[in-house]
Design a protein around this motif. Structure first.
Motif: not given
Length: 281
Positions: A3-15, A26-29, A58-60
């Motif tokens: 998981m990554a986050i942005s200082d513009a207020g967004a999150w992203m997950t992927g493989t 990065v796939r399955d974003v 826990g986990n993601l």
């Protein structure tokens, strides 16, 4: 799935997909906004400035993460599922010193100690909050199981070497703390951006004095780096400890890049070995 986050207020997950040992894409974003209480969208820039994220439990696919924020200084607990980041479950009570930080140089990182006498403790570091002499940077540690009251946090002092800022941290299984540092100044623009990795032992963190640590890696503009701000750690099926670093391009398409680097952490004299690099605009 990171998981990554942005200082513009967004999150992203992927493989992360690899060719051999090199990450290539990065796939399955999945993307979404970081929200406020009850899922309300954050409308002010000062509320959206997310800087650090770490898995708390826990986990993601079913767990809880901590996210630290600059400007409106705070650390929130957020639910996370395979659908992404949920609404905050609440916010930690922080030390009173946090309010005295610069609005844009505050809670740049949050991490969990994964071993040692402080296993499970939460650590947050200020990007730049020096003491009066300018020789020490500041962070705070909340012991595992402690309620997040203002007085429960223990102050950490990190010796300021060469004017670097603290941009992220991660705990290792032996109880030590990895800290990612970055330096850039307009008065020394000709030197370009620099980065450094330091490791602080569990015993040094409990020593009570300014921590100097051990420099594992230092790199400058002549290397394949940029504005390095994110750090993550994972272990492979073969037991290798892999460090993943990522840069913040500040939404620039000409001057800066988003760069992802991976290194293998070894116990030998060559402490950090570059394993894979990808760099794209």
């Amino acid at each position: 799935m990171p998981m990554a986050i942005s200082d513009a207020g967004a999150w992203m997950t992927g493989t992360l997909a690899y060719e051999g040992k090199a990450p290539v894409e990065v796939r399955d974003v999945r993307l979404g906004p970081i929200t406020g209480m009850a899922g309300a969208r954050l409308t002010k820039d000062r509320d959206r400035d997310a800087e650090g994220v770490v898995l708390l439990e826990g986990n993601l696919s079913k767990g809880t993460v901590l996210i630290s924020f600059e400007q409106n200084h705070r650390i929130g607990r957020f639910s996370v599922t395979d659908k992404g980041l949920g609404a905050p479950l609440g916010y930690l009570t922080l030390p009173p010193e946090v309010k005295r930080q610069s609005s844009n140089k505050s809670l740049e990182s949050v991490c969990i100690l994964r071993g040692g006498p402080d296993k499970g403790a939460i650590v947050t570091l200020s990007e730049r909050y020096p003491d009066r002499t300018g020789t020490r940077q500041t962070g705070w540690l909340l012991p595992a199981g402690a309620q997040s009251s203002a007085g429960a946090w223990r102050t950490l002092q990190i010796r300021n070497l060469d004017g670097y800022d603290l941009t992220d941290c991660r705990g290792l299984a032996d109880g030590s703390l990895l800290v990612l540092e970055r330096r850039f100044g307009w008065s020394t623009w000709y030197e370009g951006v620099k980065m450094r990795l330091r490791r602080f032992s569990a015993s040094e963190m409990r020593g009570g004095g300014p921590m100097e640590g051990e420099v594992l890696l230092q790199a400058g503009q002549e290397h394949e780096i940029d504005n390095m701000e994110g750090l993550s750690v994972h272990r492979t099926a073969k037991g290798e400890t892999i460090l993943t670093l990522i840069s913040d391009n500040n939404f620039s398409t000409f001057v800066q890049r988003t760069v992802l680097l991976q290194f293998a952490l070894s116990d030998g004299p060559a402490v950090v070995q570059q394993q894979a690099v990808t760099a794209k605009p």
